[in-house]
Design a protein around this motif. Structure first.
Motif, PDB file in Angstrom:
ATOM      1  N   SER A 198       6.476 117.098  79.512  1.00 32.24           N
ATOM      2  CA  SER A 198       5.023 117.201  79.309  1.00 32.24           C
ATOM      3  C   SER A 198       4.330 115.871  79.570  1.00 32.24           C
ATOM      4  O   SER A 198       3.363 115.517  78.914  1.00 32.24           O
ATOM      5  N   GLY A 199       4.852 115.145  80.544  1.00 35.22           N
ATOM      6  CA  GLY A 199       4.158 113.930  80.960  1.00 35.22           C
ATOM      7  C   GLY A 199       4.376 112.749  80.051  1.00 35.22           C
ATOM      8  O   GLY A 199       4.974 112.849  78.981  1.00 35.22           O
ATOM      9  N   ALA A 200       3.878 111.608  80.499  1.00 32.11           N
ATOM     10  CA  ALA A 200       4.034 110.368  79.743  1.00 32.11           C
ATOM     11  C   ALA A 200       2.968 110.204  78.655  1.00 32.11           C
ATOM     12  O   ALA A 200       3.011 109.255  77.880  1.00 32.11           O
ATOM     13  N   GLU A 249      -5.794 117.374  85.172  1.00 32.70           N
ATOM     14  CA  GLU A 249      -4.806 117.648  86.206  1.00 32.70           C
ATOM     15  C   GLU A 249      -3.386 117.219  85.854  1.00 32.70           C
ATOM     16  O   GLU A 249      -2.424 117.683  86.468  1.00 32.70           O
ATOM     17  N   GLY A 250      -3.220 116.322  84.899  1.00 32.66           N
ATOM     18  CA  GLY A 250      -1.882 115.837  84.550  1.00 32.66           C
ATOM     19  C   GLY A 250      -1.192 116.730  83.545  1.00 32.66           C
ATOM     20  O   GLY A 250      -1.791 117.649  82.981  1.00 32.66           O
ATOM     21  N   PRO A 251       0.089 116.459  83.274  1.00 28.32           N
ATOM     22  CA  PRO A 251       0.858 117.294  82.353  1.00 28.32           C
ATOM     23  C   PRO A 251       0.697 116.948  80.880  1.00 28.32           C
ATOM     24  O   PRO A 251       1.241 117.660  80.032  1.00 28.32           O
ATOM     25  N   ALA A 252      -0.010 115.856  80.544  1.00 24.31           N
ATOM     26  CA  ALA A 252      -0.177 115.471  79.144  1.00 24.31           C
ATOM     27  C   ALA A 252      -0.829 116.605  78.353  1.00 24.31           C
ATOM     28  O   ALA A 252      -1.813 117.208  78.804  1.00 24.31           O
ATOM     29  N   ASP A 262      -3.324 126.915  77.088  1.00 25.57           N
ATOM     30  CA  ASP A 262      -3.638 127.301  78.463  1.00 25.57           C
ATOM     31  C   ASP A 262      -2.897 126.424  79.471  1.00 25.57           C
ATOM     32  O   ASP A 262      -2.418 126.914  80.506  1.00 25.57           O
ATOM     33  N   LYS A 263      -2.769 125.129  79.167  1.00 27.19           N
ATOM     34  CA  LYS A 263      -2.090 124.243  80.114  1.00 27.19           C
ATOM     35  C   LYS A 263      -0.601 124.577  80.192  1.00 27.19           C
ATOM     36  O   LYS A 263      -0.037 124.643  81.289  1.00 27.19           O
TER      37      LYS A 263
END
Length: 387
Positions: free
Chosen positions: A236-238, A283-286, A296-297
């Motif tokens: 899930s991103g940094a 737009e990022g995975p955070a 939703d993400k």
């Protein structure tokens, strides 16, 4: 979907307040977080491994052993075990010990690591990172599945005398996932062996990770493995997880910390393109925003990836009490909705590893049958050097 909490144990100052806890306190926070994650119903807890940079995760086996001692049902994972720089004999011994301590709750996640400085530290060449990973994993598999192993390879001294590592795993070889971030190599290795893949989903656009996932699925099918056991995990991103009543409030509260950490991290070729909080949320995975935004993400990524296991990381520079509040809020306001919308068979009845922990009915006496069946399946497809 199932949910994992991952801590690669960064040890950083809060870039806004300058606060930082001691090494001892930070390590104990990891154990306490795992305890609460189990109480809250998370499915697994993962500890990372780094040997360079601002991290104190150089000994994940020690931390996982501490967690095993104070938990009883949550699965334990690594994220990732940097197998390319390690001795497979030692890995087999250490993680089988954790597997025994936890009564079969261990599942390994291996990879070549995300830190180039680790290789010279262990006297290895970065140019060999993928070959090291492939050879060492083949040996690790044998050590967990066979007794009296003899072996010859390129990167370590041979096992000329029959070798049986001890302790043996709790009930057959633990499942191994493959961490994948930038190259098709890890995806191909996972597919070759019929193992699950864990996409980092960290700093690149989602389309890049989708390419790795598609390659994995194509290779998995080409090798003839059972598609119902083709599991996928996603990071899930940094940026970590941060929830507030509204997305705007989440960005207001967490944005300064996120942006300062992003600016302060300068590792060429390994920096997030999502430099500000608005871009990261859009737009990022955070996973930053209202519970509805985060749900939703995750589901939007699931629509693209079809993943079974979602990994989350807490913003560990924030006060610890706030981190635990976020963990609890995520468990109650996000997880139920995602699980209802995206069911999976991972760790359910049809998953062959579901019953492996003692709490699910596995016993040490099951080990011989599991090892024998697994070894026969893979022996027919792979040639091992034994002379």
């Amino acid at each position: 979907m199932k949910f994992q909490v991952l801590d690669i144990i960064p040890h950083l100052k809060n870039p806004v307040t300058g606060d930082i806890v001691s090494t001892a306190e930070r390590l104990n926070q990891v154990v306490q977080t795992a305890q609460l994650a189990e109480e809250l119903g998370y499915d697994s807890f993962s500890v990372g491994e780094r040997h360079a940079g601002e991290f104190i995760s150089s000994s994940p086996t020690t931390v996982l052993a501490a967690i095993a001692a104070v938990t009883s049902t949550i699965r334990l994972q690594s994220g990732v075990t940097v197998l390319s720089v390690l001795d497979p004999v030692r890995v087999a011994e250490d993680y089988a010990t954790i597997d025994q301590l936890s009564r079969g709750r261990l599942e390994l996640v291996i990879g070549k690591g995300n830190e180039a400085l680790q290789y010279p530290l262990f006297g290895l060449s970065l140019d060999n990172q993928w070959d090291l990973l492939e050879e060492k994993y083949a040996l690790l598999r044998r050590l967990w599945r066979e007794e009296d192993v003899t072996w010859y390879g390129h990167f370590r001294s041979p096992l000329t005398d029959p070798t049986t590592t001890t302790p043996r795993p709790f009930a057959g070889a633990p499942r191994v996932w493959h961490g994948s971030a930038t190259s098709l190599a890890s995806a191909a290795l996972a597919a070759q062996w019929g193992d699950p893949l864990f996409t980092a989903n960290a700093i690149q656009p989602r389309e890049n990770y989708k390419g790795l996932i598609d390659h994995y699925r194509e290779e998995y099918a080409r090798h003839g493995h059972d598609p119902q056991h083709q599991y996928l995990g996603s990071g899930s991103g940094a940026g970590g997880v941060f929830l507030a009543d509204t997305t705007q409030e989440a960005k207001r509260q967490y944005g300064p910390v996120y942006e300062a950490l992003t600016v302060g991290r300068n590792v060429p070729g390994n920096n997030s393109p999502y430099r500000d909080i608005d871009h990261a949320v859009a737009e990022g995975p955070a996973l930053v925003g209202s519970p509805e935004q985060v749900i939703d993400k995750i589901l939007s990524y699931h629509e693209l990836y079809g993943h079974d296991l979602q990994s989350i990381s807490l913003p560990t520079t924030l006060p610890f009490e706030q981190q635990l509040e976020l963990l609890a809020r995520f468990a109650t306001e996000v997880i139920p909705a995602v699980k209802a919308a995206a069911p999976t068979t991972l760790w359910e009845t049809s998953d062959p590893y579901a019953g492996r922990p003692a709490f699910a009915g596995a016993h040490v006496s099951d080990a011989a049958t599991i090892i024998s069946a697994d070894h026969l399946t893979h022996r027919s497809n792979h040639v091992y050097s034994s002379h």
